[in-house]
Structure formats: C-alpha cells, structure tokens
Write a protein that holds these residues in place. Sequence first.
Motif, mmCIF file in Angstrom:
data_model
loop_
_atom_site.group_PDB
_atom_site.id
_atom_site.type_symbol
_atom_site.label_atom_id
_atom_site.label_comp_id
_atom_site.label_asym_id
_atom_site.label_seq_id
_atom_site.Cartn_x
_atom_site.Cartn_y
_atom_site.Cartn_z
ATOM 1 N N LEU A 24 0.836 -1.204 0.000
ATOM 2 C CA LEU A 24 0.000 0.000 0.000
ATOM 3 C C LEU A 24 0.868 1.250 0.000
ATOM 4 N N SER A 25 1.950 1.198 0.730
ATOM 5 C CA SER A 25 2.879 2.323 0.783
ATOM 6 C C SER A 25 3.475 2.600 -0.599
ATOM 7 N N CYS A 32 1.500 9.291 -6.111
ATOM 8 C CA CYS A 32 1.732 10.658 -5.603
ATOM 9 C C CYS A 32 0.660 11.139 -4.620
ATOM 10 N N PHE A 33 0.162 10.236 -3.781
ATOM 11 C CA PHE A 33 -0.694 10.678 -2.687
ATOM 12 C C PHE A 33 0.203 11.278 -1.615
ATOM 13 N N SER A 34 -0.315 12.262 -0.886
ATOM 14 C CA SER A 34 0.514 12.948 0.107
ATOM 15 C C SER A 34 0.924 12.019 1.249
ATOM 16 N N SER A 35 0.098 11.014 1.536
ATOM 17 C CA SER A 35 0.453 10.025 2.554
ATOM 18 C C SER A 35 -0.352 8.749 2.315
ATOM 19 N N GLN A 36 0.122 7.682 2.907
ATOM 20 C CA GLN A 36 -0.596 6.408 2.784
ATOM 21 C C GLN A 36 -1.958 6.510 3.470
ATOM 22 N N ALA A 37 -2.013 7.207 4.596
ATOM 23 C CA ALA A 37 -3.286 7.366 5.328
ATOM 24 C C ALA A 37 -4.314 8.101 4.464
ATOM 25 N N TYR A 38 -3.871 9.149 3.784
ATOM 26 C CA TYR A 38 -4.776 9.902 2.913
ATOM 27 C C TYR A 38 -5.279 9.005 1.777
ATOM 28 N N PHE A 39 -4.374 8.251 1.172
ATOM 29 C CA PHE A 39 -4.752 7.308 0.117
ATOM 30 C C PHE A 39 -5.819 6.330 0.628
ATOM 31 N N GLN A 40 -5.585 5.751 1.799
ATOM 32 C CA GLN A 40 -6.534 4.785 2.349
ATOM 33 C C GLN A 40 -7.889 5.441 2.635
ATOM 34 N N ASN A 41 -7.881 6.651 3.175
ATOM 35 C CA ASN A 41 -9.134 7.353 3.474
ATOM 36 C C ASN A 41 -9.934 7.649 2.214
ATOM 37 N N VAL A 42 -9.259 8.171 1.188
ATOM 38 C CA VAL A 42 -9.938 8.510 -0.065
ATOM 39 C C VAL A 42 -10.472 7.241 -0.731
ATOM 40 N N PHE A 43 -9.677 6.191 -0.714
ATOM 41 C CA PHE A 43 -10.088 4.922 -1.332
ATOM 42 C C PHE A 43 -11.330 4.373 -0.631
ATOM 43 N N LYS A 44 -11.300 4.369 0.703
ATOM 44 C CA LYS A 44 -12.441 3.842 1.456
ATOM 45 C C LYS A 44 -13.692 4.697 1.249
ATOM 46 N N LEU A 49 -14.500 0.296 0.834
ATOM 47 C CA LEU A 49 -13.571 -0.720 1.329
ATOM 48 C C LEU A 49 -12.200 -0.079 1.478
ATOM 49 N N THR A 50 -11.407 -0.574 2.411
ATOM 50 C CA THR A 50 -10.018 -0.118 2.470
ATOM 51 C C THR A 50 -9.273 -0.779 1.310
ATOM 52 N N PRO A 51 -8.118 -0.229 0.918
ATOM 53 C CA PRO A 51 -7.346 -0.880 -0.146
ATOM 54 C C PRO A 51 -7.025 -2.343 0.177
ATOM 55 N N LYS A 52 -6.715 -2.620 1.425
ATOM 56 C CA LYS A 52 -6.395 -3.999 1.823
ATOM 57 C C LYS A 52 -7.616 -4.909 1.661
ATOM 58 N N GLN A 53 -8.791 -4.434 2.083
ATOM 59 C CA GLN A 53 -10.006 -5.223 1.916
ATOM 60 C C GLN A 53 -10.291 -5.466 0.435
ATOM 61 N N TYR A 54 -10.078 -4.435 -0.384
ATOM 62 C CA TYR A 54 -10.294 -4.564 -1.821
ATOM 63 C C TYR A 54 -9.360 -5.627 -2.403
ATOM 64 N N ARG A 55 -8.093 -5.568 -2.023
ATOM 65 C CA ARG A 55 -7.118 -6.550 -2.530
ATOM 66 C C ARG A 55 -7.512 -7.960 -2.109
ATOM 67 N N ASN A 56 -7.884 -8.141 -0.852
ATOM 68 C CA ASN A 56 -8.257 -9.478 -0.371
ATOM 69 C C ASN A 56 -9.496 -9.995 -1.086
#
Length: 59
Positions: A24-25, A32-44, A49-56
């Motif tokens: 995910l990192s 080019c997301f400002s942070s991994q947390a921001y990426f996860q928030n926007v994705f969810k 779903l979180t990126p991890k849930q989507y991948r699983n």
Amino acid sequence: MSSFIMRCKLEEAKSLLSYSDKTLSEISNYLCFSSQAYFQNVFKKTYGLTPKQYRNQTI
C-alpha cells in the motif's frame, strides 16, 4: 479537473491492488498521494472498502 485526476489515480490503484504485489505504501507513493493514510481514506470513502479489503476481495 482535480476530481478527474483523483478518479484516474483511484482506478490505477484498483488495478495495482488487483494485479501487482506492491505494498500500500508503494502504491500511494507511486500515485503521488501525500500520505498512505490519505490514500486509504480517499479509497475507502470512494469504494466503501479499504485498499487492503479490496485486494483481499479480488484475489
């Protein structure tokens, strides 16, 4: 304009989550997301779903 770019980034993220083994990192840095947390928030917020849930779910 920026919402179009974000949509493109998130579509690419879905593809990377499904078809690569990048962390995910690595994905958030690559897109080019400002942070991994921001990426996860926007994705969810966008997909419900979180990126991890989507991948699983897509494996």
